[in-house]
Design a protein around this motif. Sequence first.
Motif, short mmCIF file in Angstrom:
data_model
loop_
_atom_site.label_atom_id
_atom_site.label_comp_id
_atom_site.label_asym_id
_atom_site.label_seq_id
_atom_site.Cartn_x
_atom_site.Cartn_y
_atom_site.Cartn_z
N ALA A 1 0.82 -1.21 0.00
CA ALA A 1 0.00 0.00 0.00
C ALA A 1 0.86 1.26 0.00
CB ALA A 1 -0.95 -0.01 1.20
N ALA A 2 2.01 1.22 0.67
CA ALA A 2 2.87 2.40 0.76
C ALA A 2 3.42 2.82 -0.59
CB ALA A 2 4.02 2.13 1.73
N LEU A 3 3.48 1.89 -1.55
CA LEU A 3 3.98 2.24 -2.88
C LEU A 3 3.05 3.20 -3.61
CD1 LEU A 3 5.48 -1.00 -4.47
CD2 LEU A 3 6.62 1.20 -4.16
N GLY A 4 1.79 3.25 -3.22
CA GLY A 4 0.84 4.15 -3.88
C GLY A 4 0.59 3.79 -5.33
N LEU A 5 0.53 2.49 -5.62
CA LEU A 5 0.32 2.04 -6.99
C LEU A 5 -1.05 2.46 -7.50
CD1 LEU A 5 1.80 -1.54 -6.59
CD2 LEU A 5 2.80 0.33 -7.92
N LEU A 6 -1.12 2.69 -8.80
CA LEU A 6 -2.37 3.09 -9.46
C LEU A 6 -2.78 2.02 -10.46
CD1 LEU A 6 -1.45 6.81 -10.20
CD2 LEU A 6 -2.88 5.94 -8.33
N PRO A 7 -4.08 1.93 -10.75
CA PRO A 7 -4.51 0.99 -11.79
C PRO A 7 -3.75 1.25 -13.09
CG PRO A 7 -6.41 1.85 -10.61
CD PRO A 7 -5.21 2.63 -10.13
N GLY A 8 -3.31 0.17 -13.70
CA GLY A 8 -2.56 0.27 -14.94
C GLY A 8 -1.06 0.39 -14.79
N ASN A 9 -0.57 0.54 -13.56
CA ASN A 9 0.87 0.64 -13.33
C ASN A 9 1.56 -0.69 -13.64
OD1 ASN A 9 1.16 2.88 -10.41
ND2 ASN A 9 0.96 3.34 -12.57
N ALA A 10 2.88 -0.59 -13.87
CA ALA A 10 3.74 -1.76 -14.04
C ALA A 10 4.69 -1.80 -12.86
CB ALA A 10 4.52 -1.66 -15.35
N VAL A 11 4.74 -2.96 -12.17
CA VAL A 11 5.52 -3.07 -10.94
C VAL A 11 6.32 -4.37 -10.95
CG1 VAL A 11 3.55 -4.07 -9.69
CG2 VAL A 11 5.41 -3.00 -8.41
N LEU A 12 7.51 -4.30 -10.38
CA LEU A 12 8.39 -5.44 -10.24
C LEU A 12 8.43 -5.86 -8.78
CD1 LEU A 12 10.70 -7.34 -11.28
CD2 LEU A 12 12.29 -5.49 -10.69
N ASP A 13 8.24 -7.16 -8.53
CA ASP A 13 8.50 -7.73 -7.21
C ASP A 13 9.90 -8.34 -7.30
OD1 ASP A 13 8.56 -9.02 -4.78
OD2 ASP A 13 6.62 -10.00 -5.02
N ALA A 14 10.89 -7.61 -6.81
CA ALA A 14 12.30 -8.00 -6.93
C ALA A 14 12.68 -8.93 -5.80
CB ALA A 14 13.19 -6.76 -6.92
N GLY A 15 13.12 -10.15 -6.14
CA GLY A 15 13.36 -11.16 -5.14
C GLY A 15 12.04 -11.65 -4.58
N CYS A 16 11.12 -11.99 -5.49
CA CYS A 16 9.74 -12.29 -5.10
C CYS A 16 9.59 -13.56 -4.27
CB CYS A 16 8.85 -12.37 -6.33
SG CYS A 16 9.20 -13.76 -7.43
N GLY A 17 10.60 -14.43 -4.27
CA GLY A 17 10.51 -15.65 -3.47
C GLY A 17 9.32 -16.49 -3.86
N THR A 18 8.51 -16.86 -2.87
CA THR A 18 7.34 -17.69 -3.11
C THR A 18 6.13 -16.87 -3.55
OG1 THR A 18 6.68 -17.59 -0.78
CG2 THR A 18 8.10 -19.43 -1.45
N GLY A 19 6.34 -15.58 -3.76
CA GLY A 19 5.29 -14.74 -4.34
C GLY A 19 4.24 -14.24 -3.38
N ARG A 20 4.62 -14.06 -2.11
CA ARG A 20 3.61 -13.64 -1.12
C ARG A 20 3.03 -12.26 -1.38
NH1 ARG A 20 6.14 -14.56 4.58
NH2 ARG A 20 8.02 -13.84 3.53
N ALA A 21 3.74 -11.41 -2.11
CA ALA A 21 3.21 -10.07 -2.39
C ALA A 21 2.53 -9.98 -3.75
CB ALA A 21 4.35 -9.05 -2.33
N LEU A 22 2.63 -10.99 -4.58
CA LEU A 22 2.16 -10.88 -5.96
C LEU A 22 0.67 -10.57 -6.06
CD1 LEU A 22 4.20 -13.73 -7.68
CD2 LEU A 22 4.55 -11.27 -7.91
N HIS A 23 -0.16 -11.25 -5.26
CA HIS A 23 -1.60 -10.99 -5.36
C HIS A 23 -1.94 -9.58 -4.89
CE1 HIS A 23 -1.43 -12.06 -1.10
NE2 HIS A 23 -2.63 -11.53 -0.95
N LEU A 24 -1.23 -9.09 -3.88
CA LEU A 24 -1.45 -7.72 -3.41
C LEU A 24 -1.07 -6.70 -4.48
CD1 LEU A 24 0.12 -8.25 0.12
CD2 LEU A 24 -2.33 -7.90 -0.34
N LEU A 25 0.05 -6.95 -5.15
CA LEU A 25 0.47 -6.06 -6.23
C LEU A 25 -0.52 -6.09 -7.38
CD1 LEU A 25 4.27 -6.96 -6.12
CD2 LEU A 25 3.25 -4.78 -5.41
N ARG A 26 -1.04 -7.29 -7.72
CA ARG A 26 -2.02 -7.40 -8.80
C ARG A 26 -3.31 -6.65 -8.46
NH1 ARG A 26 -0.30 -13.19 -9.01
NH2 ARG A 26 1.20 -13.28 -10.71
N GLU A 27 -3.73 -6.77 -7.21
CA GLU A 27 -4.93 -6.04 -6.78
C GLU A 27 -4.73 -4.54 -6.92
OE1 GLU A 27 -5.88 -7.24 -2.81
OE2 GLU A 27 -6.40 -9.28 -3.42
#
Length: 199
Positions: free
Chosen positions: A35-61
Amino acid sequence: MADDRAHIQEFFGARAAHWDTRFPHDGPAFADGVAALGLLPGNAVLDAGCGTGRALHLLREAVGPDGTVIGVDLTPQMLAAANDAGRGGPGTLLLADVARLPLRAESLDAVFAAGLIGHLSRPEADLRELARVVRPGGRLALFHPLGRAALAARQGRELSDDDLRAEPRLTRLLTASGWRLLSYVDEEERFLALAVRRD
């Protein structure tokens, strides 16, 4: 540097299958970090060192169906665990080193990096590579679900000003690699340094 990569792959590869069960209560902290990233709909974001992907669904949302989420990790077993957990869905999981990202310059709006900073073999150069793929004004979140003191205690070591996450050292490091520190939070259950890509 190759030895560093091999060590990281060995360490995380051996733990990938059970990684999520070791830290079952990190979800709210991850949500706050994204949430702190302040992402907007349509943004492109990298999960660097994503591991097992625990943040991926949050970033997609956060970026919505028109956005792009790319997860990059150095360890094949971690990416396999992300896929096995159903987190590899829309977007892309890439086996790659953050030191040499297979991405175009200024192609992203933001980078989320959970637990990454302590595993960078060349922190300044690696953070500069993250800056390369982010447009000017884009953001970087260096996150960990534990603050510095709690992590040091878990690892059985003394808290040190030499820690890459110590605010004075991290501020200098970010400045030298093309970022400007915007905010810094180091609490018991959350570490979050938010930076912006300079022009």
